[in-house]
Design a protein around this motif. Structure first.
Motif, PDB file in Angstrom:
ATOM      1  N   THR A 197      61.159  40.706  39.673  1.00 22.93           N
ATOM      2  CA  THR A 197      60.034  42.148  39.098  1.00 22.93           C
ATOM      3  C   THR A 197      59.283  40.847  38.977  1.00 22.93           C
ATOM      4  O   THR A 197      57.888  41.365  39.217  1.00 22.93           O
ATOM      5  N   ASN A 198      59.279  39.614  38.857  1.00 21.60           N
ATOM      6  CA  ASN A 198      57.655  38.794  38.241  1.00 21.60           C
ATOM      7  C   ASN A 198      57.312  38.505  39.696  1.00 21.60           C
ATOM      8  O   ASN A 198      55.868  38.444  40.030  1.00 21.60           O
ATOM      9  N   LEU A 207      66.043  45.052  41.397  1.00 24.81           N
ATOM     10  CA  LEU A 207      64.823  44.736  42.614  1.00 24.81           C
ATOM     11  C   LEU A 207      64.978  43.665  43.757  1.00 24.81           C
ATOM     12  O   LEU A 207      65.223  43.105  42.996  1.00 24.81           O
ATOM     13  N   VAL A 219      55.314  41.575  40.788  1.00 24.94           N
ATOM     14  CA  VAL A 219      54.548  42.733  40.515  1.00 24.94           C
ATOM     15  C   VAL A 219      53.190  40.691  40.032  1.00 24.94           C
ATOM     16  O   VAL A 219      51.905  41.664  40.014  1.00 24.94           O
ATOM     17  N   GLY A 259      61.278  37.190  31.236  1.00 24.50           N
ATOM     18  CA  GLY A 259      61.675  38.224  32.464  1.00 24.50           C
ATOM     19  C   GLY A 259      62.332  37.674  33.799  1.00 24.50           C
ATOM     20  O   GLY A 259      62.280  37.832  35.070  1.00 24.50           O
ATOM     21  N   TYR A 308      66.444  51.298  39.156  1.00 24.57           N
ATOM     22  CA  TYR A 308      64.591  51.786  39.507  1.00 24.57           C
ATOM     23  C   TYR A 308      64.456  49.661  39.332  1.00 24.57           C
ATOM     24  O   TYR A 308      63.146  49.783  39.768  1.00 24.57           O
ATOM     25  N   ASP A 309      64.995  49.527  38.398  1.00 33.11           N
ATOM     26  CA  ASP A 309      64.126  47.967  37.617  1.00 33.11           C
ATOM     27  C   ASP A 309      65.099  47.234  38.564  1.00 33.11           C
ATOM     28  O   ASP A 309      64.400  45.984  37.787  1.00 33.11           O
TER      29      ASP A 309
END
Lengths: 253, 253
Positions: free
Chosen positions: B91-92, B38, B95, B180, B35-36
């Protein structure tokens, strides 16, 4: 006549320019409570700049400032209280020459009237009046996001020890970011880059951030769910009001 | 005729501008392994931009790219190998709309010839030729610092589980930072903001960073002290050559 907020914006910008001009100057570094709790001559110099200006314009205002040796205690009977962190993220200031902030908050009878966070090297001034919050000239709004699709800003110790269930909480998000400065973390929160920020903070670490964040729908509280008291170090977090109950499902006391 | 390095700098800049122009565009987000983990349509689009340009100019060059479903294996017999991470820190990117990088590395017979890391939102291109390393036009030099007066860039899981003693090591420093993105962490390393970087990385995560860092005195190896193999995910770290033996005192296998 300029208001306290208008003056404070100028003063913080002036001190930020002073730090940028001196960013490569040699530092006098002193250990405070332990080897990784550091202070420099620039923390003291910036604090003095701000305190002198406040005293000059508002001689009856009270001041709570990080680098004062003896700190008076203030409460909601104090009519005019300034809370100052001259350099937040001193380790970053020393090692990285980046990712540090000047923070100033102002309270009347315990009510936060305005806050200022200057991300010095990025030239970003986060601030608010009694109603609205801004980054430089741009009005801030909260970015809507679920916990599952967001990142958390955390304190490294509280994260790795699963303090109050913080690690468990983080595993219901996209992960954590560790920046080493409350001011820069509050900047990331206000920019929507992290959804919430958890750390073990002194009043001058969260005062400005909590006031600014309040204006766009964030709440600041202790992990026990209390209002922080402005008189001691506490484990606090700032998160969107509408996510508090979901966050509290994972937080243990 | 432009060299591969000169072309690659243009291509990476072009793709960076493309991402900046589309930074507020809606994203198609897909989960990869969990799920994390991406990927977005923009990872795929940037990869295609880079691969097409390489194929057009150098049809016989081999390419190892993160978003390829089937990846060929390459070794030190491959005469011309490109290693591509179209968006590092996806992710960065999703988000934060910040703190992500485009990375390209180029090898001849297993020897890193150049690397490129573009911190897209900060407009900082870290790159090297066979001899020197640069950030944009500024030549990079290693900042001398002891472990005790430095910060570490770490992977959150390896840090909190004390993987191979990484937490123990961190306690002999001023602390850790978690960003990250391998690319942004390598940028911090090259800028002297962190002294070493530890993570669990695929070849495209460390290829460019390890080549650029090599030019100014850093070494990249696995936690077991081996050369990373460019064919699988490995726990690797990059640190100044002169600090390796001190670091290895804390690292357990």
């Amino acid at each position: 006549m300029l208001t306290r907020l208008e003056l404070a914006k100028d003063w913080v910008r002036d001190s930020g320019n002073f730090l940028k001009e001196n960013i490569t100057a040699p530092l006098e570094i002193t250990e405070k409570t332990r080897y990784d709790d550091l202070v420099t001559n620039f923390d003291q110099e910036v604090q003095e700049q701000l305190v002198q200006k406040i005293h000059h314009h508002f001689p009856n205002d009270a001041i709570l400032a990080e680098e004062d040796q003896e700190k008076q205690s203030y409460d909601d009977k104090t009519p005019h209280l300034w809370v100052i962190d001259p350099i937040d993220g001193t380790t970053n200031f020393i090692v990285q020459k980046d990712n540090f902030a000047i923070m100033v908050a102002y309270y009347e009878f315990g009510v936060g009237k305005f806050g200022l966070i200057l991300d010095v090297m990025q030239d970003k001034l986060y601030w608010c009046d009694s109603h609205k919050a801004f980054c430089n000239q741009r009005e801030l709004v909260m970015k809507e996001a679920s916990l599952a699709h967001s990142l958390l800003g955390v304190n490294s110790y509280m994260y790795r020890t699963n303090y109050s269930g913080l690690l468990d909480l983080s595993q219901h998000t996209l992960g954590v970011r560790i920046i080493g400065s409350a001011g820069i973390s509050y900047g990331q929160l206000l920019d929507g880059k992290i959804v919430a920020y958890f750390s073990n903070l002194q009043p001058w670490d969260y005062a400005a951030g909590s006031i600014i964040a309040d204006r766009i729908g964030y709440v600041t509280m202790t992990l026990a769910g209390e209002m922080p008291q402005l008189n001691c170090r506490e484990k606090v977090f700032t998160a969107p009001a509408k996510l508090i109950s979901e966050i509290q499902k994972y937080i243990r006391n």
